[in-house]
Scaffold this active site. Sequence first.
Site, PDB file in Angstrom:
ATOM      1  N   ARG A 147       5.705 -13.333   9.525  1.00  0.00           N
ATOM      2  CA  ARG A 147       6.057 -12.084   9.416  1.00  0.00           C
ATOM      3  C   ARG A 147       7.415 -12.016  10.099  1.00  0.00           C
ATOM      4  O   ARG A 147       7.684 -12.726  11.211  1.00  0.00           O
ATOM      5  CB  ARG A 147       5.182 -11.030   9.563  1.00  0.00           C
ATOM      6  CG  ARG A 147       4.784 -10.703  11.119  1.00  0.00           C
ATOM      7  CD  ARG A 147       3.914  -9.707  11.433  1.00  0.00           C
ATOM      8  NE  ARG A 147       4.580  -8.471  11.339  1.00  0.00           N
ATOM      9  CZ  ARG A 147       3.888  -7.257  11.208  1.00  0.00           C
ATOM     10  NH1 ARG A 147       2.475  -7.253  11.338  1.00  0.00           N
ATOM     11  NH2 ARG A 147       4.612  -6.042  11.400  1.00  0.00           N
ATOM     12  N   GLU A 171       0.755  -1.198  -0.139  1.00  0.00           N
ATOM     13  CA  GLU A 171       0.005   0.105  -0.095  1.00  0.00           C
ATOM     14  C   GLU A 171       0.934   1.216  -0.138  1.00  0.00           C
ATOM     15  O   GLU A 171       1.865   1.486   0.789  1.00  0.00           O
ATOM     16  CB  GLU A 171      -1.046   0.232   1.261  1.00  0.00           C
ATOM     17  CG  GLU A 171      -1.975   1.158   1.272  1.00  0.00           C
ATOM     18  CD  GLU A 171      -2.772   1.372   2.625  1.00  0.00           C
ATOM     19  OE1 GLU A 171      -3.334   2.017   2.598  1.00  0.00           O
ATOM     20  OE2 GLU A 171      -2.543   0.314   3.340  1.00  0.00           O
ATOM     21  N   LYS A 177       2.615   0.142  10.141  1.00  0.00           N
ATOM     22  CA  LYS A 177       2.826   1.274   9.530  1.00  0.00           C
ATOM     23  C   LYS A 177       2.017   2.542  10.205  1.00  0.00           C
ATOM     24  O   LYS A 177       2.538   3.759  10.283  1.00  0.00           O
ATOM     25  CB  LYS A 177       2.116   1.109   8.057  1.00  0.00           C
ATOM     26  CG  LYS A 177       2.531   2.258   7.173  1.00  0.00           C
ATOM     27  CD  LYS A 177       2.024   2.037   5.543  1.00  0.00           C
ATOM     28  CE  LYS A 177       2.649   0.618   5.230  1.00  0.00           C
ATOM     29  NZ  LYS A 177       1.995   0.540   3.632  1.00  0.00           N
TER      30      LYS A 177
END
Length: 721
Positions: free
Chosen positions: A438, A218, A448
């Site tokens: 992750r 994104e 983020k």
Amino acid sequence: MAPFNLIIAQKASPGLIYPVLIASSIVNAADNIQPVAIVTYKDVDLLDKKDKASAVGVQFDGEEIIYGPKGVLAKILKSYSSALRSRAESTAEDKWIKFSTTRLSGGDFKATSAALEELNDHLTLRTFFVGYTLTIADIAVWGVLNGNGRAISAIKRNHLPNLVRWFKYIGSMERVTASVDSCKAEANTKKKAKSKETNYDIGLMDTEKGVVTRFPPEPSGYLHIGHAKAAMLNQYFAQHYNGTLIVRFDDTNPAKEKQEFQDSILQDLELLGIRGDKLSYTSDHFDALYDLAIEIIKRGKAYCDDTTQEQMRTERMDGIASKNRDRSVEENLKIFEEMTQATEVGIKNCLRAKISVDDPNKAMRDPVIYRCNPSIHHRTGEKYKVYPTYDFACPLVDSIEGVTHALRTVEYRDRNPQYWWMLEALGMRKVHVWDFARLNFIKTLLSKRKLTWFVEQGLVWGWDDPRFPTVRGIRRRGMTIEALRQFILAQGPSKNVVNLDWTIIWAGNKKVIDPIAPRHTAIIEKSNVRATITGAPSPAVCEDKPKHKKNPAIGTKKTYFGSTILLDQVDARSFRENEEITLMDWGNAIVTSIERVSPESDVTSLTLNLHLEGDFKKTEKKVTWLSAEQSLVPVELVDFDYLITKDKLEEEDDVVNFINKETEFREDAIADENVRDVRVDDIIQFERKGYYRCDRATAEGVKAVFFLIPTGKGEKLAEKK
């Protein structure tokens, strides 16, 4: 006699390998015999798999391969009788070859025990199995026993005295054990190497039909190390299967996205060596997604809802249906059109998938799939007023773009059923999903949203702050792209979630930079000590010295040797009068006087007597120094600590309560004149201080700035506070 080739399957058991290796070894060493046994390890699929015993073979020049240890040993025996055959009848030796390959190589404990008893009885008053010298009979039996764990255990119990005596005696012969020891050593090396290898064989389905992966960042922030792992893994599997990697920007939230972020992500991917075979944007498919939203409403699988966000969150948590869940298709279409126009009614509504009210998996409780957002999109401008959520757009665009395998982190695992539901609800092509762990690091934020908060609060300099886990941040700290790639690929596609320590990745980085980092000297400016050296040249002399003693290709630097030098205060305070020390890259010197205002105060000056005849191996202290008779360069040395104080923040933790109040440490120093040539991004070592990346080069009226690069030794920054 021509050389022969031993063919051994990679997974052949030791009991099958050892006898033929020993026989071959003895053949090679026998008097008057010149042939060489060439050992070739092959995949078991290349051998005859009718019988596991066929995992070894022998081939003489121009002849067919003979499989199985019995046949191999017989062939070697026939071809090299002078080396391996006794004068006794050959049938006796053949008997023991057959015995070893049939009675001793099985897994039946009772059968093996009976065979061992038989061997023990036969060896009563015998040194060898056949005759009075070592024969292939002894080799066959000893070799198979050595590769049989149960047999070794029985021998160690020492209740078979004759067999134990014989086994130890044969094992004392170097010509017998040399090849076995070599084989074991090689096996251990391979085992250790394999244990360090990352397993990428994750069993992806339907790869024979073609593989298309995607990396969908994104554009609402800079690429961080977690994103880098996802990008690299998707690239790895696309390349491994000769497939396609799509880099797709998930630009569905215009309020948070910027062209700046999009450009930086592409630049960072380029640095990491990642270039998609295709570049796309979710916004390329906004029209198609809008049509699919209309379709899902018409199928009665979505409804418009004006429930407030807080109430919706509570209802989803408690498994309570929205008051609008049973709106008719016609009413939903009408309200969705209001959303499309961003009217007063439309702005209050969102579109929710009609999946479940009380599914145990809360991701399945009627998630929002479309929102009204009048913000200007950085690519499409004001064309759209409604935007799909990631949960809706991702699976549908994956299907539209031909993605075959969606590789994503385990945080999305609960959403996998939701992903598949979207595709099934609209009758679209299925996509395989694989979850991988992750990257998580102690005292590090990868959210983020939280990273953005740090930037907005002015707690960091920006997205490329060296304390940030962004690709740009850790590169600015001194991480090399090579070390970063090595680290990420070493983590592999495992599903195991762990909280990693940064020392691991920095230790790997040190291995990359140490062989190529030029060596320089810096002395802390505060309270540095001027020392006078008797016996030193005056005025100072200049010599060319290598920048890296082990890598002369890096070049040379100017080094000055003179009667006045500068030392770090911490070193000067450690000296004792009449102590012999070593001035690095010069030689030994004896401390003749130490000047202080008081016994506890800093040293103000020193006098040293140069003693180049001294042995540097015998001195306790090796210190860095700078000749004062050169054009010294002022520099600033900077170190950093973690931004937060807790190893792992939980969901309920407020980051404000765990902010590290002091994370930046600066010291002024003076460096050798060669540092004037160092440029931004160059990595050097200030000896005995560490590795540094140049963040700002020397210029007229501007002091050079160097960031300390961690080395994985568990630096305790808190001690500087």
